[in-house]
Design a protein around this motif. Structure first.
Motif, PDB file in Angstrom:
ATOM      1  N   GLU A   1       0.835  -1.215   0.000  1.00 19.06           N
ATOM      2  CA  GLU A   1       0.000   0.000   0.000  1.00 19.06           C
ATOM      3  C   GLU A   1       0.864   1.257   0.000  1.00 19.06           C
ATOM      4  N   LEU A   2       1.931   1.202   0.796  1.00 17.77           N
ATOM      5  CA  LEU A   2       2.826   2.362   0.895  1.00 17.77           C
ATOM      6  C   LEU A   2       3.462   2.664  -0.464  1.00 17.77           C
ATOM      7  N   VAL A   3       3.984   1.624  -1.091  1.00 20.25           N
ATOM      8  CA  VAL A   3       4.640   1.804  -2.384  1.00 20.25           C
ATOM      9  C   VAL A   3       3.628   2.274  -3.433  1.00 20.25           C
ATOM     10  N   ASN A   4       2.441   1.653  -3.448  1.00 20.91           N
ATOM     11  CA  ASN A   4       1.411   2.079  -4.407  1.00 20.91           C
ATOM     12  C   ASN A   4       1.094   3.570  -4.242  1.00 20.91           C
ATOM     13  N   SER A   5       1.118   4.042  -2.995  1.00 19.85           N
ATOM     14  CA  SER A   5       0.779   5.452  -2.751  1.00 19.85           C
ATOM     15  C   SER A   5       1.867   6.389  -3.241  1.00 19.85           C
ATOM     16  N   LEU A   6       3.114   5.914  -3.270  1.00 28.39           N
ATOM     17  CA  LEU A   6       4.222   6.848  -3.497  1.00 28.39           C
ATOM     18  C   LEU A   6       4.872   6.759  -4.877  1.00 28.39           C
ATOM     19  N   THR A   7       4.419   5.847  -5.705  1.00 30.99           N
ATOM     20  CA  THR A   7       4.971   5.819  -7.064  1.00 30.99           C
ATOM     21  C   THR A   7       4.337   6.961  -7.871  1.00 30.99           C
ATOM     22  N   THR A   8       5.050   7.394  -8.874  1.00 32.20           N
ATOM     23  CA  THR A   8       4.523   8.402  -9.808  1.00 32.20           C
ATOM     24  C   THR A   8       4.280   7.668 -11.115  1.00 32.20           C
ATOM     25  N   ASN A   9       3.041   7.682 -11.586  1.00 35.91           N
ATOM     26  CA  ASN A   9       2.650   6.789 -12.681  1.00 35.91           C
ATOM     27  C   ASN A   9       2.314   7.517 -13.976  1.00 35.91           C
ATOM     28  N   LEU A  10       2.696   8.773 -14.068  1.00 38.22           N
ATOM     29  CA  LEU A  10       2.358   9.556 -15.251  1.00 38.22           C
ATOM     30  C   LEU A  10       2.768   8.839 -16.538  1.00 38.22           C
ATOM     31  N   THR A  11       1.840   8.694 -17.445  1.00 38.09           N
ATOM     32  CA  THR A  11       2.118   8.000 -18.707  1.00 38.09           C
ATOM     33  C   THR A  11       1.076   8.424 -19.729  1.00 38.09           C
ATOM     34  N   SER A  12       1.260   8.033 -20.972  1.00 40.38           N
ATOM     35  CA  SER A  12       0.223   8.298 -21.979  1.00 40.38           C
ATOM     36  C   SER A  12       0.476   7.402 -23.181  1.00 40.38           C
ATOM     37  N   PHE A  13      -0.547   7.257 -24.021  1.00 35.56           N
ATOM     38  CA  PHE A  13      -0.380   6.499 -25.258  1.00 35.56           C
ATOM     39  C   PHE A  13       0.572   7.267 -26.180  1.00 35.56           C
ATOM     40  N   PHE A  14       1.513   6.555 -26.772  1.00 34.86           N
ATOM     41  CA  PHE A  14       2.479   7.118 -27.721  1.00 34.86           C
ATOM     42  C   PHE A  14       3.239   8.313 -27.139  1.00 34.86           C
ATOM     43  N   ARG A  15       3.535   8.231 -25.839  1.00 36.82           N
ATOM     44  CA  ARG A  15       4.373   9.254 -25.216  1.00 36.82           C
ATOM     45  C   ARG A  15       5.759   9.182 -25.881  1.00 36.82           C
ATOM     46  N   GLU A  16       6.363  10.302 -26.164  1.00 36.31           N
ATOM     47  CA  GLU A  16       7.657  10.339 -26.853  1.00 36.31           C
ATOM     48  C   GLU A  16       7.550   9.540 -28.170  1.00 36.31           C
ATOM     49  N   PRO A  17       6.760  10.063 -29.110  1.00 29.75           N
ATOM     50  CA  PRO A  17       6.385   9.293 -30.302  1.00 29.75           C
ATOM     51  C   PRO A  17       7.563   8.843 -31.167  1.00 29.75           C
ATOM     52  N   HIS A  18       8.710   9.551 -31.091  1.00 31.02           N
ATOM     53  CA  HIS A  18       9.865   9.150 -31.911  1.00 31.02           C
ATOM     54  C   HIS A  18      10.325   7.728 -31.580  1.00 31.02           C
ATOM     55  N   HIS A  19      10.053   7.251 -30.358  1.00 32.62           N
ATOM     56  CA  HIS A  19      10.454   5.882 -29.993  1.00 32.62           C
ATOM     57  C   HIS A  19       9.656   4.852 -30.797  1.00 32.62           C
ATOM     58  N   PHE A  20       8.392   5.153 -31.033  1.00 33.89           N
ATOM     59  CA  PHE A  20       7.552   4.223 -31.785  1.00 33.89           C
ATOM     60  C   PHE A  20       7.898   4.292 -33.276  1.00 33.89           C
ATOM     61  N   ASP A  21       8.293   5.495 -33.729  1.00 32.96           N
ATOM     62  CA  ASP A  21       8.785   5.624 -35.114  1.00 32.96           C
ATOM     63  C   ASP A  21      10.040   4.772 -35.285  1.00 32.96           C
ATOM     64  N   PHE A  22      10.902   4.775 -34.276  1.00 36.60           N
ATOM     65  CA  PHE A  22      12.155   4.010 -34.372  1.00 36.60           C
ATOM     66  C   PHE A  22      11.850   2.504 -34.504  1.00 36.60           C
ATOM     67  N   ILE A  23      10.877   2.029 -33.752  1.00 36.85           N
ATOM     68  CA  ILE A  23      10.496   0.608 -33.873  1.00 36.85           C
ATOM     69  C   ILE A  23      10.007   0.336 -35.303  1.00 36.85           C
ATOM     70  N   ARG A  24       9.129   1.225 -35.769  1.00 34.58           N
ATOM     71  CA  ARG A  24       8.494   1.035 -37.084  1.00 34.58           C
ATOM     72  C   ARG A  24       9.527   1.147 -38.213  1.00 34.58           C
ATOM     73  N   GLU A  25      10.424   2.144 -38.088  1.00 33.75           N
ATOM     74  CA  GLU A  25      11.313   2.450 -39.220  1.00 33.75           C
ATOM     75  C   GLU A  25      12.650   1.736 -39.165  1.00 33.75           C
ATOM     76  N   GLN A  26      13.102   1.335 -37.976  1.00 31.67           N
ATOM     77  CA  GLN A  26      14.428   0.722 -37.859  1.00 31.67           C
ATOM     78  C   GLN A  26      14.360  -0.746 -37.415  1.00 31.67           C
ATOM     79  N   ILE A  27      13.655  -0.979 -36.309  1.00 34.14           N
ATOM     80  CA  ILE A  27      13.753  -2.309 -35.709  1.00 34.14           C
ATOM     81  C   ILE A  27      13.006  -3.361 -36.539  1.00 34.14           C
ATOM     82  N   VAL A  28      11.776  -3.051 -36.917  1.00 35.98           N
ATOM     83  CA  VAL A  28      11.001  -4.041 -37.679  1.00 35.98           C
ATOM     84  C   VAL A  28      11.656  -4.330 -39.041  1.00 35.98           C
TER      85      VAL A  28
END
Ligand code: SAM
Length: 295
Positions: A77-104
């Motif tokens: 419970e303590l840890v759940n209360s104190l983590t910072t969970n800020l996130t979003s879909f396609f946050r930092e979109p260049h990372h997903f471009d890198f997967i699409r354009e380089q890794i795949v």
């Protein structure tokens, strides 16, 4: 994610001494790696006050006793209360471009249709689902590929949201309309205020509760590790230790994606930068160098 407000309530203030704060922040740092400077006093108070009230405790001294008496359950419970969970879909979109354009494309050129990806510190699932959607978009014959996305977090609340895969519509409002329609379903029970992630993306992701400071239960290397906006809360020693463990856990030439403010400068020389906080593991570096038990 809803966490208690970080502003400090003034009414019915529960006694919270410097000693209480030091005890709790050391406890959290030892358990999670998340370090809290003096400026986090108010945040600790506001995140934990509601928990104390729910437990019917009069002050933080009593909470410390309660934590000592119930270490297994209350530390969660303590840890759940104190983590910072800020996130979003396609946050930092260049990372997903890198997967699409380089890794795949590199995978395709090598004739290798397998990919194992770890989203370490995945919060409520937006990051691993964004990876899954990126792969679904860029690999049309995905049914013939072996794809595994392992998504882990220490916070059991956010992890449960990821497993559920249901989000308020405003979490996806910024995405392209075609992508919204293709990969999300309106939840009729909520009058369209909520959406659920499509089954194809859901099938690619496995969620697991895992503390990065604890032993890692993985027996096969990963091709890609996302650990974004997690080490920002860790000490330099913990960050260095963790990045060296990532190096051991990546396949040859594997990629590590870090958050926008988390460069590997002075942290590890086992990776080459591919730009934009994407790093590639160098070949032939001594795999044992610098790792070992958690600091
Ligand atoms: C700010 S969120 C980042 C989410 C996602 N990676 C992103 O960038 O959008 C950081 C996440 O790291 C998790 N975390 C912090 N310490 C951790 C640890 N020791 N083990 C596993 N997860 C941890 C937190 O619970 C939180 O959900």
């Amino acid at each position: 994610m809803s966490k208690q407000s970080d502003s400090c309530p003034t009414l019915d203030r529960l006694a919270f001494t410097r000693e209480d704060f030091d005890y709790l922040r050391h406890f959290v740092a030892a358990a999670t790696g998340i370090v809290a400077g003096d400026d986090k006093y108010t945040l600790y108070y506001s995140r934990l006050a509601a928990r104390l009230r729910r437990l019917g405790l009069a002050d933080f001294r009593a909470y410390r006793d309660y934590l000592k008496q119930n270490p297994e359950t209350e530390s969660i419970e303590l840890v759940n209360s104190l983590t910072t969970n800020l996130t979003s879909f396609f946050r930092e979109p260049h990372h997903f471009d890198f997967i699409r354009e380089q890794i795949v494309p590199a995978r395709r050129r090598a004739g290798d249709k397998r990919m194992r990806i770890w989203s370490a510190g995945c919060s409520s699932g937006e990051e691993p689902y964004s990876i899954a959607i990126t792969l679904l978009q860029s690999i049309l014959d995905i049914a013939h590929w072996e794809i595994e996305i392992v998504a882990t977090d220490i916070d059991s609340h956010v992890l449960a949201s990821g497993v559920e895969g249901i989000y308020a519509y405003d979490r996806i409002a910024h995405l392209d309309a075609t992508l919204r329609e293709r990969y999300f379903r309106r939840d009729p029970a909520s009058d369209g205020a909520r959406v659920s992630i499509c089954e194809e993306a859901r099938r690619l992701v496995q969620f697991r509760h895992h503390n990065l400071l604890h032993p890692w239960p993985f027996h096969r290397p990963f091709d890609v590790i996302f650990c974004r906006n997690v080490v920002i809360y860790f000490s330099q020693d913990t960050k260095r230790w963790l990045v060296n463990r990532f190096a051991e856990t990546l396949a040859d030439g594997g990629h590590l994606f870090m958050g926008h403010s988390e460069s590997l400068y002075r942290t590890s020389d086992r990776f080459d930068s591919c730009g934009n906080t994407v790093y590639r593991l160098q070949a032939g570096v001594d795999a044992r160098d610098g790792a070992g038990g958690a600091p």
